[in-house]
Design an enzyme around this catalytic site. Structure first.
Site, mmCIF file in Angstrom:
data_model
loop_
_atom_site.group_PDB
_atom_site.id
_atom_site.type_symbol
_atom_site.label_atom_id
_atom_site.label_comp_id
_atom_site.label_asym_id
_atom_site.label_seq_id
_atom_site.Cartn_x
_atom_site.Cartn_y
_atom_site.Cartn_z
ATOM 1 N N VAL A 166 0.848 -1.226 -0.089
ATOM 2 C CA VAL A 166 -0.038 0.055 0.056
ATOM 3 C C VAL A 166 0.953 1.145 0.081
ATOM 4 O O VAL A 166 1.498 1.698 1.034
ATOM 5 C CB VAL A 166 -0.990 0.030 1.216
ATOM 6 N N PRO A 167 1.071 1.790 -1.143
ATOM 7 C CA PRO A 167 2.220 2.626 -1.578
ATOM 8 C C PRO A 167 2.072 3.994 -0.912
ATOM 9 O O PRO A 167 1.816 5.072 -1.358
ATOM 10 C CB PRO A 167 2.496 2.896 -2.976
ATOM 11 N N CYS A 168 2.278 4.201 0.620
ATOM 12 C CA CYS A 168 2.247 5.487 1.517
ATOM 13 C C CYS A 168 3.318 6.271 1.077
ATOM 14 O O CYS A 168 3.171 7.519 1.291
ATOM 15 C CB CYS A 168 1.954 5.206 2.675
ATOM 16 N N HIS A 169 4.561 5.737 0.591
ATOM 17 C CA HIS A 169 5.328 6.302 0.100
ATOM 18 C C HIS A 169 5.261 7.573 -1.051
ATOM 19 O O HIS A 169 6.059 8.251 -1.339
ATOM 20 C CB HIS A 169 6.741 5.795 -0.264
ATOM 21 N N ARG A 170 4.044 7.109 -1.747
ATOM 22 C CA ARG A 170 3.804 7.997 -2.919
ATOM 23 C C ARG A 170 3.042 9.310 -2.688
ATOM 24 O O ARG A 170 2.618 10.014 -3.378
ATOM 25 C CB ARG A 170 2.891 7.128 -3.990
#
Lengths: 153, 188
Positions: free
Chosen positions: B156-160
């Protein structure tokens, strides 16, 4: 309850050692599986007093008795008799002949001796596992060792 | 004393699963950002932890919040481990692994993470944009908190999700990891 994997890591080796001593290397792995599957089934709702080692050894003890019983019911057939006696290496690297004598003790003495000298348990813990008094546990170990001394010459 | 061999442990995990007694399976994954721990339930991947997190704490948390019936079972996680390998090699753009959202809770936090999961590979968004999508434009700080406690980072790409002014914002795994992932995806 702690994660079950940690429980297996903490107590798995000791339970395996106990089972090798009580049912032999050949059946120890199966008994070990049965022990930990039973433990896993009861695990989430277990009410324990902090002595998880004692609890899992009690289960292992019962599985070892089951294994002894089922082995008595099914003798292993063999078509040929080996001409040379096969010496199975003993994982405890002690005296295989001595462990055979331990196997020959009355069940309660056998269990008491194993708990005392394989598991290095105190008499209080042995008493709990065998559901007897501490004095009786002490007596079982004493009687067992005495018998071993007499036959081991 | 004899020790328990790996084969015996693997058989225990298989048997536990066959009897419906394996609630959480986990495995360790080596990656360019360090040692990761990935855990799944029968529903899907439920947790991924960074090297900065203490493994024993992560497992304790899973035992408390999900179930103590937890075993290390690498074979159970083969598919997601392969996906992670491919992702870090730059070959995989969309994870296909099923997810278990149990640890994300309900409401706003869940909404934020659901929308975050839709940000495409190579793209970025902002805390404010996520807060708006979740229905409360002003709650960008709460959005940041929700992302900071993302139980399944990377997948779940919270780095984006970046700060509105163009800064990197924060990251649970450390800012250098966030930067590295964005570089990998060609977003920086």
């Amino acid at each position: 309850m702690p994660p079950f994997q940690r429980f297996v890591d903490d107590h798995g080796p000791a339970v395996h050692g106990f089972l090798v001593a009580s049912v032999g290397q050949h059946d120890a792995d199966d008994c070990w599986q049965e022990t930990f599957i039973s433990a896993l089934r009861a695990y989430p709702t277990l009410q324990h007093d902090g002595n998880l080692r004692g609890w899992v050894l009690t289960i292992a003890h019962r599985k070892a008795i089951d294994s002894h019983r089922s082995r008595q019911r099914r003798p292993v057939p063999s078509e040929t008799v080996p001409e040379i006696p096969v010496e199975v290496p003993d994982p405890l690297q002690g005296e295989p002949a001595l462990w055979k004598l331990v196997d020959g003790l009355p069940p309660k003495q056998q269990a008491a001796v194993q708990h005392r000298f394989v598991e290095d348990l105190g008499y209080g813990d042995i008493a709990k596992l065998l559901s007897c008094s501490e004095a009786a546990a002490r007596r079982s170990v004493h009687e067992g060792v005495k018998k071993l001394r007499e036959t081991w010459a | 004393m004899t020790s328990v061999n790996a084969d015996l442990l693997e058989r225990l995990a298989q048997r536990a699963e066959a009897e419906g007694l394996l609630d959480v399976a986990y495995a360790e994954v080596d990656s360019p950002i360090g040692h990761l721990l990935v855990a799944s339930t029968p529903k899907g991947v439920v947790r991924l932890s960074f090297p900065s997190e203490d493994e024993a704490d992560v497992l304790d948390e899973l035992a408390t919040r999900l179930s103590p019936r937890i075993l290390e079972a690498p074979a159970k996680l083969d598919a997601v481990r392969r996906e992670l390998d491919e992702y870090f090699e730059g070959h995989l753009k969309n994870f296909k692994a099923k997810l278990d959202w149990t640890l994300t809770g309900q409401g706003f936090r869940h909404e934020i993470l659901k929308h975050t999961a839709k940000i495409p590979y190579g793209g970025t968004s902002t805390y404010m944009e996520m807060a708006t999508k979740a229905g409360n434009r002003k709650a960008y700080r709460a959005a940041g908190n929700a992302l900071g406690s993302n139980p399944i980072p990377v997948i779940v790409p919270c780095h984006r999700v970046l700060a509105t002014g163009g800064g990197l914002g924060g990251y649970g795994g450390g800012l250098e990891v966030k930067e590295r992932l964005l570089h990998l995806e060609g977003a920086l």
